[in-house]
Write a protein that holds these residues in place. Structure first.
Motif, mmCIF file in Angstrom:
data_model
loop_
_atom_site.group_PDB
_atom_site.id
_atom_site.type_symbol
_atom_site.label_atom_id
_atom_site.label_comp_id
_atom_site.label_asym_id
_atom_site.label_seq_id
_atom_site.Cartn_x
_atom_site.Cartn_y
_atom_site.Cartn_z
ATOM 1 N N GLY A 61 0.755 -1.243 0.000
ATOM 2 C CA GLY A 61 0.000 0.000 0.000
ATOM 3 C C GLY A 61 0.785 1.292 0.000
ATOM 4 N N TYR A 62 2.109 1.245 -0.108
ATOM 5 C CA TYR A 62 2.853 2.500 -0.020
ATOM 6 C C TYR A 62 2.656 3.377 -1.254
ATOM 7 C CZ TYR A 62 6.519 -0.285 -2.369
ATOM 8 O OH TYR A 62 7.213 -1.104 -3.232
ATOM 9 N N ILE A 63 2.603 2.793 -2.445
ATOM 10 C CA ILE A 63 2.298 3.585 -3.644
ATOM 11 C C ILE A 63 0.846 4.056 -3.586
ATOM 12 C CG2 ILE A 63 2.100 3.549 -6.156
ATOM 13 C CD1 ILE A 63 4.970 3.496 -5.186
ATOM 14 N N THR A 64 -0.030 3.162 -3.169
ATOM 15 C CA THR A 64 -1.451 3.501 -3.053
ATOM 16 C C THR A 64 -1.656 4.705 -2.146
ATOM 17 O OG1 THR A 64 -1.774 1.094 -3.070
ATOM 18 C CG2 THR A 64 -3.724 2.463 -2.727
ATOM 19 N N SER A 65 -0.879 4.786 -1.080
ATOM 20 C CA SER A 65 -1.058 5.866 -0.111
ATOM 21 C C SER A 65 -0.812 7.234 -0.727
ATOM 22 C CB SER A 65 -0.126 5.659 1.088
ATOM 23 O OG SER A 65 1.240 5.863 0.740
ATOM 24 N N VAL A 66 0.117 7.317 -1.670
ATOM 25 C CA VAL A 66 0.383 8.596 -2.354
ATOM 26 C C VAL A 66 -0.819 8.990 -3.198
ATOM 27 C CG1 VAL A 66 1.881 9.801 -3.998
ATOM 28 C CG2 VAL A 66 2.862 8.164 -2.382
ATOM 29 N N TYR A 67 -1.365 8.024 -3.927
ATOM 30 C CA TYR A 67 -2.528 8.302 -4.772
ATOM 31 C C TYR A 67 -3.763 8.625 -3.935
ATOM 32 C CZ TYR A 67 0.272 6.480 -8.641
ATOM 33 O OH TYR A 67 1.259 6.289 -9.594
ATOM 34 N N ALA A 68 -3.898 7.976 -2.795
ATOM 35 C CA ALA A 68 -5.065 8.209 -1.940
ATOM 36 C C ALA A 68 -5.109 9.634 -1.412
ATOM 37 C CB ALA A 68 -5.067 7.226 -0.781
ATOM 38 N N ASP A 69 -3.956 10.259 -1.321
ATOM 39 C CA ASP A 69 -3.898 11.636 -0.818
ATOM 40 C C ASP A 69 -4.368 12.670 -1.840
ATOM 41 O OD1 ASP A 69 -3.004 10.927 1.683
ATOM 42 O OD2 ASP A 69 -0.885 11.204 1.203
ATOM 43 N N VAL A 70 -4.438 12.266 -3.126
ATOM 44 C CA VAL A 70 -4.775 13.269 -4.153
ATOM 45 C C VAL A 70 -6.011 12.901 -4.985
ATOM 46 C CG1 VAL A 70 -2.415 14.135 -4.335
ATOM 47 C CG2 VAL A 70 -3.150 12.263 -5.812
ATOM 48 N N PHE A 71 -6.349 11.610 -5.077
ATOM 49 C CA PHE A 71 -7.524 11.198 -5.845
ATOM 50 C C PHE A 71 -8.744 11.116 -4.942
ATOM 51 C CE2 PHE A 71 -4.247 9.752 -8.751
ATOM 52 C CZ PHE A 71 -4.809 9.974 -9.998
ATOM 53 N N GLU A 72 -9.914 11.350 -5.530
ATOM 54 C CA GLU A 72 -11.148 11.182 -4.763
ATOM 55 C C GLU A 72 -11.358 9.720 -4.389
ATOM 56 O OE1 GLU A 72 -14.550 12.890 -6.595
ATOM 57 O OE2 GLU A 72 -13.657 14.870 -6.830
ATOM 58 N N THR A 73 -11.059 8.810 -5.337
ATOM 59 C CA THR A 73 -11.227 7.380 -5.086
ATOM 60 C C THR A 73 -10.078 6.610 -5.716
ATOM 61 O OG1 THR A 73 -13.641 7.628 -5.166
ATOM 62 C CG2 THR A 73 -12.769 5.387 -5.307
ATOM 63 N N VAL A 74 -9.556 5.644 -4.986
ATOM 64 C CA VAL A 74 -8.501 4.770 -5.495
ATOM 65 C C VAL A 74 -8.947 3.319 -5.347
ATOM 66 C CG1 VAL A 74 -6.115 3.988 -5.250
ATOM 67 C CG2 VAL A 74 -6.676 6.410 -4.881
ATOM 68 N N TYR A 75 -8.882 2.566 -6.452
ATOM 69 C CA TYR A 75 -9.116 1.121 -6.423
ATOM 70 C C TYR A 75 -7.745 0.447 -6.473
ATOM 71 C CZ TYR A 75 -14.037 1.902 -7.703
ATOM 72 O OH TYR A 75 -15.361 2.298 -7.734
ATOM 73 N N THR A 76 -7.433 -0.367 -5.475
ATOM 74 C CA THR A 76 -6.153 -1.063 -5.476
ATOM 75 C C THR A 76 -6.371 -2.566 -5.395
ATOM 76 O OG1 THR A 76 -3.964 -1.185 -4.435
ATOM 77 C CG2 THR A 76 -5.847 -0.866 -2.957
ATOM 78 N N GLU A 94 -10.541 6.394 3.803
ATOM 79 C CA GLU A 94 -11.845 5.872 3.425
ATOM 80 C C GLU A 94 -12.072 5.896 1.914
ATOM 81 O OE1 GLU A 94 -14.826 7.916 5.623
ATOM 82 O OE2 GLU A 94 -14.217 7.074 7.563
ATOM 83 N N ASN A 95 -11.236 6.596 1.180
ATOM 84 C CA ASN A 95 -11.409 6.692 -0.279
ATOM 85 C C ASN A 95 -10.677 5.589 -1.029
ATOM 86 O OD1 ASN A 95 -8.886 7.815 0.427
ATOM 87 N ND2 ASN A 95 -8.822 9.047 -1.433
ATOM 88 N N VAL A 96 -10.116 4.614 -0.306
ATOM 89 C CA VAL A 96 -9.403 3.500 -0.944
ATOM 90 C C VAL A 96 -10.275 2.251 -0.914
ATOM 91 C CG1 VAL A 96 -7.365 2.027 -0.931
ATOM 92 C CG2 VAL A 96 -7.169 4.440 -0.275
ATOM 93 N N ILE A 97 -10.534 1.702 -2.085
ATOM 94 C CA ILE A 97 -11.280 0.450 -2.215
ATOM 95 C C ILE A 97 -10.268 -0.658 -2.458
ATOM 96 C CG2 ILE A 97 -12.990 -0.822 -3.563
ATOM 97 C CD1 ILE A 97 -14.296 1.901 -4.152
ATOM 98 N N LYS A 98 -10.161 -1.578 -1.503
ATOM 99 C CA LYS A 98 -9.119 -2.598 -1.507
ATOM 100 C C LYS A 98 -9.701 -3.943 -1.946
ATOM 101 C CE LYS A 98 -8.527 -1.506 2.838
ATOM 102 N NZ LYS A 98 -9.183 -0.187 2.978
ATOM 103 N N LEU A 99 -9.057 -4.569 -2.913
ATOM 104 C CA LEU A 99 -9.558 -5.841 -3.432
ATOM 105 C C LEU A 99 -8.432 -6.859 -3.482
ATOM 106 C CD1 LEU A 99 -10.837 -3.350 -5.532
ATOM 107 C CD2 LEU A 99 -12.484 -5.217 -5.657
ATOM 108 N N GLN A 100 -8.653 -7.999 -2.844
ATOM 109 C CA GLN A 100 -7.670 -9.074 -2.878
ATOM 110 C C GLN A 100 -7.949 -9.926 -4.113
ATOM 111 O OE1 GLN A 100 -7.526 -11.623 0.545
ATOM 112 N NE2 GLN A 100 -5.742 -12.752 -0.197
ATOM 113 N N ALA A 101 -7.423 -9.455 -5.227
ATOM 114 C CA ALA A 101 -7.715 -10.077 -6.518
ATOM 115 C C ALA A 101 -6.672 -9.646 -7.530
ATOM 116 C CB ALA A 101 -9.111 -9.671 -7.002
#
Length: 221
Positions: A61-76, A94-101
């Motif tokens: 999630g470290y790359i995701t965390s950068v995107y989560a700070d600037v995008f309204e919604t992030v799907y990872t 709360e704007n991060v949608i996490k999928l184990q897939a």
């Protein structure tokens, strides 16, 4: 539209190590510089609107965390349960949608395995790749029927080609910036760098930047 849910399975407590403020599996080999956030920051320079981002693999999630700070919604998307366990522990936005897939070009169940590595005791958990049929779900970006898409960033060990095939309608509709890791992992699927570039050219995209092993593609105006 799939708007807010997490896919999780095989979750259990695992031993952890903490590096640069992020939890990682304790038995994993980690190569993380102090400037780990420079790569996504450079990618963001190419992105104008920041409504929705698709990012895979999520790793911890470290790359995701950068995107989560600037995008309204992030799907990872992160299929490996040790990584996904850490990802859910590291990301609280709360704007991060996490999928184990996995992401691909069709809905199916796949297996993943590590390539041969020198350090067997502490393998690099970021190098798992699809090897055939298994139990891990594969989703397509198009099936999410997103209302917008501004960035697709894929680092999925050679499977980027298939994930793009599963995102053609989304790409044609919204013209997002597309970032693909291009390295020797393509050989796992009998693909080459030329296959990636030909695919992107066929949907009217051209490369505009190279950031480490990531190539940035943008729609030709």
């Amino acid at each position: 539209m799939i708007s807010s849910f997490n896919i999780q399975f095989n979750m259990e407590n695992i031993d952890l190590q903490k590096i640069n403020g992020f939890y990682f599996p304790a038995n994993a080999y980690i190569k993380m510089s102090d400037n780990w956030n420079l790569e996504p920051s450079k990618i963001l320079n190419h992105v104008e609107e920041k409504n929705i981002c698709i990012q895979a693999g999520g790793n911890v999630g470290y790359i995701t965390s950068v995107y989560a700070d600037v995008f309204e919604t992030v799907y990872t998307f992160e299929p490996i349960y040790e990584n996904f366990f850490c990802l859910t522990k590291n990301l609280h936005q709360e704007n991060v949608i996490k999928l184990q897939a996995c992401l691909g070009n069709e809905n199916k169940l796949v297996d993943l395995a590590l390539p041969k590595q020198k350090n067997i005791e502490r393998p690099n958990f970021g190098t798992f790749c699809v090897t055939g049929a298994g139990l891990i779900p594969t989703l397509t970006i198009d099936q999410f029927n997103l209302p917008d898409c501004n960035l697709i960033h894929l680092d999925i060990e050679g499977y980027e080609y298939y994930a793009i095939l599963g995102a053609i309608n989304t790409i044609k509709k919204f013209s997002p910036v597309v970032v693909l890791e291009i390295n020797r992992s393509l050989k796992n699927f009998n693909l080459t760098k030329n296959d990636i570039f030909t695919l992107m050219e066929n949907i009217n995209y051209q490369d505009v930047d190279k950031i480490n092993e990531n190539t940035v593609f943008k729609k030709i105006r």
